[in-house]
Design an enzyme around this catalytic site. Structure first.
Site, PDB file in Angstrom:
ATOM      1  N   LYS A 132       0.864  -1.195   0.000  1.00 26.10           N
ATOM      2  CA  LYS A 132       0.000   0.000   0.000  1.00 26.10           C
ATOM      3  C   LYS A 132       0.885   1.225   0.000  1.00 26.10           C
ATOM      4  CE  LYS A 132      -4.507   0.903   0.417  1.00 26.10           C
ATOM      5  NZ  LYS A 132      -5.610  -0.027   0.131  1.00 26.10           N
TER       6      LYS A 132
HETATM    7  N1  GLU Z   1      -7.355   0.030  -3.055  1.00 20.64           N
HETATM    8  C1  GLU Z   1      -8.122  -1.155  -3.287  1.00 20.64           C
HETATM    9  C2  GLU Z   1      -8.169  -2.025  -2.046  1.00 20.64           C
HETATM   10  O1  GLU Z   1      -7.996  -1.559  -0.937  1.00 20.64           O
HETATM   11  C3  GLU Z   1      -7.670  -1.901  -4.532  1.00 20.64           C
HETATM   12  C4  GLU Z   1      -6.258  -2.375  -4.529  1.00 20.64           C
HETATM   13  C5  GLU Z   1      -5.795  -2.933  -5.877  1.00 20.64           C
HETATM   14  O2  GLU Z   1      -6.586  -3.060  -6.782  1.00 20.64           O
HETATM   15  O3  GLU Z   1      -4.608  -3.226  -5.967  1.00 20.64           O
HETATM   16  O4  GLU Z   1      -8.454  -3.188  -2.111  1.00 20.64           O
END
Ligand code: GLU
Length: 425
Positions: A115
């Site tokens: 993240k």
């Molecule tokens: N931000 C989204 C989540 O928390 C998607 C993450 C992604 O597609 O890599 O799942």
């Protein structure tokens, strides 16, 4: 008193990463796994902090702080979104990165977890300032990223355009176009059909499965949705299309209430025009902060983490809580909801539709062959229902609630791969 105990006795803000570790520990205690191995997979593998100078429109430059955490690369490249928000901290990004590891394992897609985030207030920045910030962030972290290393995606306050800038910056440095370095891109730049809707659609697939399991009928149910961004708006729309009466909706600016059900199709059009939901004629205004306690069957918290806490959990009236957001229920609130008989569909299962279609996008980019929206939805449907059934089975067999079961499934899947790969020394 240890330092940790002293810090806890004073008024320090909640550590979201500590919350994830609690969830992890509870599930790990139900599994027969060596302590060292658990320690290896529990903590982030690598956390990076960057200081980013950005030229502002008035000619001055400002410093921003950016983060990228790679929690795990055991099952595949790190995968997870990038968040732009004034409250972003390393602690929060570490928590969100670990949830990605467990989320990807629950839906059984070949990714680890990562993240990113930048502490900034995008509502006070121009498009040019956001572009320069995004490009500087990407350039500073370029060694981490790559289709086989770490693949960002949108999250709170980032979108297709942000992903296009990241893809372009990375590609300019590589001297060739690399579409598969990010997901959630615009369709014409190698994005996938259905990606924008995927998280919200996935939330509703899990709600539908939960209703089936509980013997409830969608057309006799009411729902409240907290948040009207990419997740909340689509979840509300698909609940409405499923026949659920969506009576309460809130966003950061306020709340809407209509006991007869809000016409979500119309609200989506209104929100696209006005940039928020306030003033919509098809509902009455109400205090959006109260949405968590609405007298409904289904509650979808689809905003930020730490919303349902030990202080307010007893006031939740819904039968089903579907976690569209990451971490909306704190670990101390979980037992209160369980005690009340609330069926919580945990984030790492409930909102995994987004990263699942991100996986499809990455696959399509690497093949250079693109699927129809119908293809994507059929595949999403399959993965989400299998994941729901896998988790439900473990929950029933072990007589535990769904969050614990989801973590048990995920931890076991990561451990199985570690055992096969072995420890390199
Ligand atoms: N931000 C989204 C989540 O928390 C998607 C993450 C992604 O597609 O890599 O799942």
């Amino acid at each position: 008193m240890t330092l940790h105990e002293r810090l806890k006795s004073v008024d320090v803000p909640v550590s979201t990463f500590e919350n994830v570790m609690k969830q992890f520990d509870q599930a790990a205690s139900k599994l027969n796994i060596a302590r060292e191995l658990l320690e290896f997979i529990k903590y982030p593998r690598r956390s990076t902090i960057v200081k980013l100078p950005v030229q502002m429109d008035d000619g001055s430059f400002r410093m921003f702080t950016g983060y990228r955490v790679q929690h795990s690369i055991v099952r595949g490249p790190a995968k997870g979104g990038i968040r732009f928000h004034p409250d972003v901290t390393l602690d929060e990004v570490q928590a969100l990165a670990s949830w990605m590891t467990w989320k990807c394992a629950v839906v059984n897609i070949p990714f680890g977890g990562g993240k990113g985030g930048v502490a900034c207030d995008p509502s006070k920045m121009s498009r040019g300032e956001l572009e320069r910030l995004t490009r500087r962030y990407t350039a500073d972290l370029i060694d981490l990223f790559g289709p086989e290393r770490d693949i960002p995606a949108p999250d709170v306050n980032t979108n297709e355009q942000t992903m296009a800038w990241i893809m372009d910056t990375f590609s300019m440095h590589e001297r060739t176009t690399v579409t598969s370095v990010v997901t959630g891109k615009p369709l014409v730049l190698g994005g996938s059909a259905g990606r924008r809707e995927a998280t919200g659609v996935g939330v509703v697939i899990t709600v539908r499965e939960a209703l089936k399991h509980l013997g409830l009928e969608a057309s006799r149910c009411t729902a409240a949705v907290q948040g009207f961004g990419n997740v909340g708006s689509v979840a509300a729309l698909y609940l409405h299309r499923l026949g659920v009466k969506v009576t309460h909706i809130s966003d950061v600016y306020g709340g809407l209430y209509n006991p007869g059900g809000i016409d979500v199709e119309e609200l989506v059009k209104y929100a696209a025009k006005h940039k928020n939901i306030v003033g919509f004629a098809g509902a009455n205004a109400f205090d959006g902060d109260q949405i968590l306690f609405a007298d409904v069957d289904i509650l979808v918290p689809a905003a930020l983490e730490n919303q349902i806490t030990v202080e307010n959990a007893s006031r939740v009236k819904a039968k089903i809580v579907a976690e569209g957001a990451n971490g909306p229920v704190t670990p101390d609130a979980d037992p209160i909801l369980v005690e009340k008989g609330v069926f919580v569909i945990p984030d790492i299962l409930c909102n995994a539709g987004g990263v699942t279609v991100s996986y499809f996008e990455w696959v399509q980019d690497r093949m250079g062959y693109f699927w129809s929206e119908e293809d994507v939805l059929v595949r999403l449907e399959k993965i989400m229902t299998y994941a729901f059934q896998d988790v439900l089975k473990v929950a029933l067999e072990n007589k535990v609630h769904l969050r614990l079961a989801a973590f048990m499934v995920a931890i076991q899947r990561v451990v199985d791969v570690v055992m096969l790969r072995g420890i390199y020394a």
